[in-house]
Design an enzyme around this catalytic site. Sequence first.
Site, mmCIF file in Angstrom:
data_model
loop_
_atom_site.group_PDB
_atom_site.id
_atom_site.type_symbol
_atom_site.label_atom_id
_atom_site.label_comp_id
_atom_site.label_asym_id
_atom_site.label_seq_id
_atom_site.Cartn_x
_atom_site.Cartn_y
_atom_site.Cartn_z
ATOM 1 N N SER A 1 0.836 -1.213 0.000
ATOM 2 C CA SER A 1 0.000 0.000 0.000
ATOM 3 C C SER A 1 0.857 1.244 0.000
ATOM 4 O O SER A 1 1.284 1.731 1.042
ATOM 5 C CB SER A 1 -0.902 -0.008 1.228
ATOM 6 O OG SER A 1 -1.583 -1.236 1.283
ATOM 7 N N GLU B 1 11.374 4.543 -9.993
ATOM 8 C CA GLU B 1 12.422 3.985 -9.140
ATOM 9 C C GLU B 1 13.713 4.068 -9.937
ATOM 10 O O GLU B 1 13.859 3.382 -10.959
ATOM 11 C CB GLU B 1 12.062 2.527 -8.833
ATOM 12 C CG GLU B 1 12.950 1.857 -7.827
ATOM 13 C CD GLU B 1 12.579 2.187 -6.383
ATOM 14 O OE1 GLU B 1 11.423 1.974 -5.997
ATOM 15 O OE2 GLU B 1 13.477 2.634 -5.651
#
Lengths: 310, 361
Positions: A164, A177
């Site tokens: 989450s 990322e």
Amino acid sequence: NTNVSCFHEARRVAIFGGTHGNEMSGVTLVNLWIQNGKEIHRKGVETKPFITNPRAVEKCTRYVDTDLNRAFTTENLSAPSGDDLPYEVQRAQQINEIFGPKGSPEAYDVIFDLHNTTSNMGCTLILESSKDHFNLQMMHYIKKAIAPDSCPVLLTEHPLLKYSTSRSVAKHPIGLEVGPQPQGVLRSNIFESMRVVLKHALDFIELFNEGLEFPPCTVDVFRVSEKMDYPRDTNGNIIAMVHPNLQDCDWEPLNPGDPMFQTFDGTTLRYEGAGTVYPTFINEAAYYEKQQAFVTTRRETLAAGAIKKT
Amino acid sequence: MEGREVVLPTVSRVALCGGTHGNELSGVYLVRERLKRKRKVEEEDHISVVTVMSNPRAVQQCRRYTETDLNRCFTHATLSGPVTDKTPYEIVRSQELNTLLGPKGSPEAMDLVCDLHNTTANMGLCLIAYSDCDWISLHIYRYLQRQMSDIPVRFIHFDLPLNEAYSLDSVGKHGFAIEIGPQAHGVVRSNILSTMQEGVQHMLEWVHLFNSGTQFEGGKVDVYTMVKNVDYPRDFETHGITAAIHPQLQDRDFCLLRPNDPVFQTFSGETLKYKGTEPLYPFFINECAYYEKGIALSLARQRSVGIPSIRSEREGEQGKRKSSADEMEEEETIKGEMEGEGYQKLMEYGEESDSLNGQHN
């Protein structure tokens, strides 16, 4: 033409930095844009740069009490608010209020969450749902724009391994990322790569909002498969490291029998899976405590239908 | 210099320290493995090696330090300061380590203290010491250079007098840090760990050879002497950095930096150039832990240092050489200390199961 999915204009877009306070590219970019947002401005879009975990940023640490990027669970978001809650849970509730509520029509259209990794992942885009055609089209656009440089897409849709995230508050969450970069360090080349990817992402949104129709496309993704921990002894101590042959080989095939770990006395431990996998997040510093040496993925091609604005 | 032979006392008591910074994992793992194999005190002919986990609390939490940087706590002033219940953990610890491995500056101190570190900078293997005329350290340096062909080996000299020397290695009669990079903090890279294991092995090999009477011929070695630090450009109000190390300088440790070479790139893309007049050698380029110390990179001068031929004292050669009875008594005392509570605390975090590296804070 039939089968064109229509989405509302993406009017409200947020860019999160500092979800992990020591991942410096996002912290630096967001602070820059808070001071001067010209670079991220696009016609007809509100683009809001936002530091999600200011206390962790101040201490240049991943988190203060608990990992913010795991804190956006239904349980946390619906818990009664209070000062006794861990800092990051309080923060998750505040962020959900500003940019959500998660799952509701009022939620932000798009959130980009900026991260760095010590792994050699290049510029990775993280996709949470294989059915998000808007996101798939955006990722297709970005990959084309930065070619021949590559931009792998990691699909985290998995019953157990999905987590989450801060960005999950939005209708269309996108993780960026970029690595390898040590925690607490700012490398120019990594910083610039992230900046360029974001530029293309915002260009896509602008084009979409102007009414451009994006034809059907396919996107090659890496779907997360299995979490691999370090080998440990009966006391839980790590007894081997990522093998030199695997170190830095994110997104390259790992075949059964290939070296995977190396014990401290030099023994090679090999991958014993059934087929070829594509490992990523290899030797990410923050994952030692999460019992993850790397995660395996499998290649998949997702189809996105045509999209345009309503 | 060549032709003169220097005779020195044997290096019989060696301390190998890791985890002085808790997130520099090569040293942590190396020390942990040695402690696991019950090598608290190894004794072979002529040499006893003590293995120490310097900052167990920081290692547990996988942080550089808990309250203050342990590797700045070994100045004479800090070691002799008073200790109250408000004293930061690392200062209490530095005094403990000084008792065990020192006292610094006294005849009881360890002959050699070797402290294991990692850096995010692309520095290869560096020995870092306070003297450029400690023949033991310089001979070990040359030996490592000759034995290790896979990685550049260099010697960095910080020109500070002993009482101002602030790091753990200054506690021994001879001492240096072994600094290996690049490695992100909180990460173990197998190749970097192998390099460190190799370096330690060769160092102990040299000490063994030296103590056995081997003569090491003189010669010349290159030494980098630290001149100054350069900070990031910062915002006047917030003190936040306004530029990153320039892509053309990033990872180019020990490549000569000339006047007008690029040093920083601002976030708006402007190049900031080196304004000094003297070309110098950069190192610790973009070391993570130095942002808070106001250091973007350090600069050094390189020079060639002549080292004499050396060998260890033979038995009975010099008046101050200990009798073997005295030596045995001393070893028993060390063993006694080792088993004592103080030493147990030293060993605790090395031996008990710390299954994870602890919270990353």
